[in-house]
Scaffold this motif. Structure first.
Motif, PDB file in Angstrom:
ATOM      1  N   ARG A   1      26.918  27.471  24.640  1.00  0.00           N
ATOM      2  CA  ARG A   1      28.349  27.847  23.757  1.00  0.00           C
ATOM      3  C   ARG A   1      29.442  27.645  24.402  1.00  0.00           C
ATOM      4  O   ARG A   1      29.662  26.310  25.197  1.00  0.00           O
ATOM      5  N   ARG A   2      30.136  26.965  22.859  1.00  0.00           N
ATOM      6  CA  ARG A   2      31.685  26.498  23.306  1.00  0.00           C
ATOM      7  C   ARG A   2      32.318  27.058  22.564  1.00  0.00           C
ATOM      8  O   ARG A   2      31.848  27.787  21.973  1.00  0.00           O
TER       9      ARG A   2
ATOM     10  N   THR B 248      29.629  24.518  28.955  1.00  0.00           N
ATOM     11  CA  THR B 248      31.099  25.038  28.902  1.00  0.00           C
ATOM     12  C   THR B 248      30.236  26.095  29.134  1.00  0.00           C
ATOM     13  O   THR B 248      29.127  26.824  28.456  1.00  0.00           O
TER      14      THR B 248
ATOM     15  N   SER C 134      24.296  30.692  20.277  1.00  0.00           N
ATOM     16  CA  SER C 134      24.987  30.164  21.519  1.00  0.00           C
ATOM     17  C   SER C 134      24.519  30.626  22.696  1.00  0.00           C
ATOM     18  O   SER C 134      25.168  31.553  22.895  1.00  0.00           O
TER      19      SER C 134
END
Lengths: 553, 235, 318
Positions: free
Chosen positions: C51-52, A2, A353
């Motif tokens: 990133r999720r 993602t 992240s």
């Protein structure tokens, strides 16, 4: 996997785009050629450095074509010698040294500091003109028949024996040096005196620390090149023996003086790359860089130590054993701060992240390739190995890993990262990713074989070579073709995006930094009122919370 | 209110007009106030001087290397300079630094006429220096000491020293020539500042241009303080 | 094209080659391992922490200072270890064994000229015996060149107007490359040749195959041709110092200092005689700059170095 796209990022306001920005503020050629706006000057530089990159790149490609076969059958020896000389001069003086500081530094630094412009805007414009004048000399030399001394201009070949336009090209490099110096001066004063209220030294983005270190090196090293080239020019005209042994001069003195600048020059080329990498790592991990203070100080350490190692270029040139030992020792030490950076960037990924957008791809490529380039520097600093590989393709591979696998990838990372800010448009992500892949693959295929062929025994600056070196050379040329494609694509899609790219808001990446607190593109004066900084460097929660409040407050 | 930093996104241009309403005619728009502008210019000139030190430092180093290699020729070369003329020039230049310092003091005090006078005197003394240097150069050229094709001088006692003496003269002309070039640029700047001083631009609020001009001029003076013994007085 | 046409590693044909290769491979292993570690760490971390929606923001943490210090100090120690290893190999490369065979080399655009002590002259080829140290004394006639024997892993720049030395001991017979390794103009890539390493008996046969007499005897002829012997006699009555046995001696100079009469001093004394005048003598020797070629200089040097000191010390009367 993602990723956060532009539309999904919670911090993009596709607000009514501020109609007045630095691009549409004024129109007309003169409004660009006489601008004092650091952002417009950055754009001027962007055009110029790209032009020189293409010129230097074409020369490289022609060289690689010649090197497909062991015989010198494509060009005459003289032409080939001119190609590698001009490739070096154009790439180093007219592309690598200005690119990141004068394009990205000029554009982003004042905004990052919350300032309206650099300290000396008119001097900034003068820097560009000086650069263009120096560059014109370079172009003149290319058209008038070239120069064949190697970009290092070793004497007495360059002063007594070469029949090419040595004077003109050294004058061009001499002039361009002043452009570099004035830019460095501008940056230093701006960082010292024009930070926004609340922006203390340890709240600065790491980009600023590295640009600061670069500027110190520029200011202290470039003048030494200037005087060296001046003496070279005097020698060329008067033939009085400043560096000519036949007249009592010392050619090794020339090498000492030349490398006293040119070694720090490589740090001028890599530190801005590291500056971009720090910013992009933070942005695409949404995390403060691991060991901020260590990374900040490592930039200063590199700048300082970089001045102490120049004679490692002279290990077999005639220096004493004792000098060689000292400089080998110091060269090992200068590798440490760079290692610290690599470890810290890698460690930043832990519990981060991580987004895999194009700038991050270039960043990851940089870290991998700079590591290889850096460790092969250890090979060269080890005296016993250097005797064998000095002036071979091993050295060529080493410095291309740093300057192309390092600096150019960092430049591309920065261009893509700040593209929305500079132009108000997003580039097409998938084409960009494809290009990044082509660049990475093409680069390794071009330059890794050169380590091997160098150790096997191929000297550098060779027009024709022993037949057993051919296979590795063919691989290298194949890689160069892929690399060329990888560099061509961005020129096309970035231009395309100017008209057709998706419009970007102030902070498409959700990153921290004052540049993301203003519109894309920014207004002419960067901010409508002086910002006040109350957050620590890369303090994502605080900064992004504040942005949210502003939207809804 | 939300973070004032981002206030501008909703309220562009508010404080702009306020700022333009009352500011000093020489305050450049990208600085907050004259104080910041003064500090920036001063720091800029210090950095520029640092860079110049490296520039001259390079040629000083090369000079030192050859002096060690050719001590006799270096000594002979220095003997060919007229140290009395050099001393006069040194005094003239130090005098010009004094008048320059006085110009800065006068500018700080808003003394328009005194500032202009001091700047004019500085220019004059600088001009004398350059003129004397020109005279020295002419003499050297007549003696056949200009390096290159027109170098016809031969050392009588020890002709073998001649090539190294030519090398010394290369350093002499390069070092004093670069120094003179810096003085000529300084002279050009002084002309411009004389015009501004006469116009009454400078006062207690705004005198930094004169101050940084002084910095530059003092630096050029100090370079000469090093050149004089190295080129005229060594044995 | 056969695999042998595509070498990934050069031939190892000298006594130091194994040390250089050993260091090189050691460096490849160490740096390769570290680089691989970094690459793997990047891949692993970038994928694991991608990133999720549930980790838009990273988790904050303070890095332990111990970690920073570790990866500062450990690389420093490793790098210093590399320095020591490099220096160790370097000493083996630089220290010339005392029983080395002497060869003289001249580089010029764009060829290599070799002169053996026994008088043979070669261009772009160098015949040497296997398993004997060979010392090369070299200078350039024009620009800076560099003499590289990749198979022996040794290289040194060849400077105009200054002698430099290098040495090697070939451990295998055969033909190996000679390359010029410092860019020197148009035919830089053509300034190449071959070193022919021969068995001792073959080498002797090659040596015997005609020459103009040894370098020293050629130099003796030049010593007379240029009339050096009119001032440099064998006793204290000459206008110039006695040169018999001078090589390697400490010579007191007119300015009170001393100098060792090495190759560079002897060469300078011919080309620039008034630069360093011997104590007790006048600076009256004319210069031979422009009259004596590089090769003749080598012959004269060989001669001067070959004449032993006279049996009785001649003392110069003040």
């Amino acid at each position: 996997m993602t990723t956060t796209t532009v539309d999904e990022a919670p911090f993009i306001e596709p607000e009514a785009s501020a109609p007045r920005n630095y691009l549409n503020d004024e129109y007309g050629v003169l409004s660009w050629l006489l601008t004092r706006d650091h952002k417009r000057i950055a754009v001027l530089y962007a055009f110029s450095v790209t032009l020189f990159f293409v010129v230097g790149g074409i020369m490289a490609f022609l060289m690689r074509l010649e090197l497909l076969t062991p015989e010198g059958d494509l060009f005459t020896s003289d032409t080939y010698n001119k190609l590698f000389t001009l490739h070096g001069i154009v790439m180093i003086f007219f592309f690598l040294i200005p690119a990141i500081p004068a394009v990205l530094g000029n554009f982003i630094l004042p905004i990052m500091l919350g300032a309206k412009d650099l300290a000396f805007p008119k001097l900034n414009l003068l820097s560009w003109y000086i650069y263009m004048i120096g560059g014109t000399f370079g172009v003149y030399v290319i058209i008038a028949g070239g120069v064949d001394t190697g970009w290092t201009f070793y004497t007495p070949f360059s002063t007594q024996y070469s029949n090419t336009h040595v004077f003109a090209v050294t004058l061009g490099a001499f002039i361009t040096g002043f452009s570099s110096i004035l830019t460095g001066l501008n940056f230093l004063v701006t960082i010292h005196r024009m930070r926004a209220p609340g922006l203390t030294w340890f709240r600065l983005p790491l980009f600023v620390w590295s640009i600061y270190a670069t500027s110190v090196v520029i200011m202290l090293a470039t003048p030494v090149l200037a005087i060296t080239l001046a003496l070279l020019m005097i020698e060329r005209v008067l033939h009085v023996g400043i560096f000519d042994p036949a007249l009592g001069g010392d050619p090794v003195l020339y090498q000492h003086m030349f490398w006293f600048y040119s070694h720090p020059a490589v740090y001028i080329m890599i530190l801005p790359g590291m500056a971009v990498i720090s910013e992009c790592v933070a942005a695409f991990t949404r995390k403060k860089i691991f060991g901020y203070k260590f990374v900040a100080f490592s930039s200063l350490a590199i700048a300082f130590l970089g001045f102490l190692v120049w004679a490692h270029h002279l290990f077999v040139a005639g220096i004493s054993i004792y000098s060689a030992l000292i400089f080998s020792f110091l060269s090992m030490i200068v590798a440490v701060p760079s290692a610290i950076k690599v470890f810290n960037w890698t460690a930043t990924l832990y519990k981060a992240s991580v987004s895999w957008q194009t700038p991050m791809l270039y960043v990851l490529g940089f870290i991998g390739l700079f590591t290889i380039g850096g460790v092969t520097g250890l090979f060269l600093g080890a005296l016993g190995v250097d005797v064998h590989v000095h002036d071979s393709y091993f050295v060529v591979a080493h410095f291309h890993y740093i300057m192309v696998g390092g600096t150019i990838m960092a430049y591309l990372a920065g261009i893509h990262y700040w593209w929305p800010k500079m132009t108000g448009r997003m580039y097409p992500e998938w084409w960009a990713r494809l290009s990044a892949l082509l660049v990475f693959v093409g680069f390794n295929l071009t330059f890794f074989p050169q380590f091997l062929v160098g150790y096997v025994g191929m000297p550098r600056r060779y027009h024709a070579y022993a037949p057993e070196f051919q296979v590795l050379n063919v691989l290298s040329t194949a890689g160069a073709t892929v690399l060329a494609a990888g560099y061509l694509l961005p020129m096309i899609y970035l231009a395309w995006s100017l008209k057709f790219g998706r419009k970007a808001g102030p902070n498409p990446w959700g990153a921290v930094g004052l540049e993301w607190a203003t519109t894309s593109p920014p207004p002419k004066e960067n901010f409508h009122e002086t910002p006040v900084v109350s957050w620590e460097a890369y303090d994502y929660p605080a900064f992004l919370k504040a942005m949210k409040e502003t939207q809804h407050g | 209110m939300a973070n004032p930093t981002l206030h501008h996104l909703q309220h562009p241009g508010e404080l702009e007009e306020e700022a333009r309403a009352h500011h000093h005619p020489f305050l450049q728009h990208h600085f907050e106030d004259l104080g910041q502008q003064h500090e920036a210019s001063t720091l800029g000139m210090w950095f520029f001087v640092a860079q110049e030190i490296l520039f001259f430092g390079g040629v000083f180093c090369a000079y030192a290397v050859y002096r060690v290699m050719y001590p006799e020729a270096w000594s002979a070369g220095a003997h060919h300079q007229n140290w009395r003329i050099g001393l006069v020039n040194t005094i003239v230049l130090i005098g010009s630094s004094l008048t320059m310092a006085l110009a800065v003091w006068a500018a700080q005090g808003g003394k328009r006429k005194l500032t202009t006078l001091m700047l004019v005197l500085t220019l004059l003394l600088g001009g004398i220096f350059v003129g004397v240097k020109g005279f020295e150069y002419r003499e050297h050229i007549h003696e056949g000491l200009f390096p290159g094709a027109s170098f016809t001088y031969v050392h009588h006692e020890n002709p073998a020293l001649t090539p190294a003496i030519q090398l010394f003269m290369v350093f002499y002309f390069t070092m004093t020539g670069l120094h003179a070039l810096h003085m000529i640029i300084g002279a050009g700047l002084l002309l411009w500042f004389i015009k501004r001083a006469w116009r009454g631009d400078f006062g207690p609020e705004y005198y930094s241009p004169v101050e940084i001009m002084g910095l530059y001029w003092h630096f050029v003076d100090i370079v000469w303080i090093f050149l004089f013994p190295l080129l005229y007085l060594i044995h | 094209m056969m695999l042998s046409d595509f070498p990934l590693f050069p031939e190892s044909a000298s006594s130091v080659a194994k040390y250089v290769d050993g260091l090189y491979l050691g460096l490849v292993l160490v740096t390769g391992a570290v680089s691989l570690l970094i690459w793997l760490a990047i891949f692993y971390l970038a994928i694991k922490y991608r990133r999720r929606p549930d980790n838009e923001l990273a988790q904050e943490q303070e890095p332990p200072a111990a970690l920073e210090l570790t990866w500062t100090v450990v690389p420093l120690i490793v790098f210093l270890g590399i320095f020591v290893a490099g220096a160790w190999v370097y000493f083996r490369i630089q220290r010339v064994p005392s029983n080395a065979l002497e060869v003289y080399a001249t580089g010029r655009q764009w060829m290599w000229k070799f002169q053996h002590a026994t008088g043979q002259r070669e261009i772009n080829t160098l015949h040497v015996p296997v398993n004997r140290p060979v010392k090369i004394t070299m200078a350039s006639e024009d620009v800076i060149h560099s003499l590289w024997f990749p198979a022996f892993r040794v290289k040194n720049d060849v400077l105009p107007n200054r002698y430099r030395t290098m040495w090697f001991q070939a451990t295998k017979t055969g033909r190996f490359h000679i390359f010029c390794a410092e860019y020197c103009g148009t035919q830089h890539s053509g300034m190449i040749g071959w070193v022919e390493v021969m068995e001792p008996t073959e080498y002797q046969r090659w040596l015997a195959g005609g020459s103009e007499g040894s370098l020293a005897s050629q130099g003796e002829k030049l010593f007379q041709k240029y009339a050096c012997n009119t001032c440099h006699t064998n006793d204290a009555t000459g206008r110039g110092p006695v040169l018999a046995g001078i090589a390697g001696k400490t010579v007191p100079l007119a300015d009170g200092t001393n100098i060792v009469a090495d190759d560079n001093y002897l060469r300078e004394s011919i080309l620039n005689p008034t630069a360093k005048v011997a104590a007790g003598f006048q600076p009256i020797m004319p210069t031979f700059q422009g009259q004596v070629s590089e090769e003749d200089l080598i012959r004269l040097l060989a001669y001067v170095k070959s004449v032993p000191a006279p049996a009785v010390q001649q003392v110069r009367q003040p």
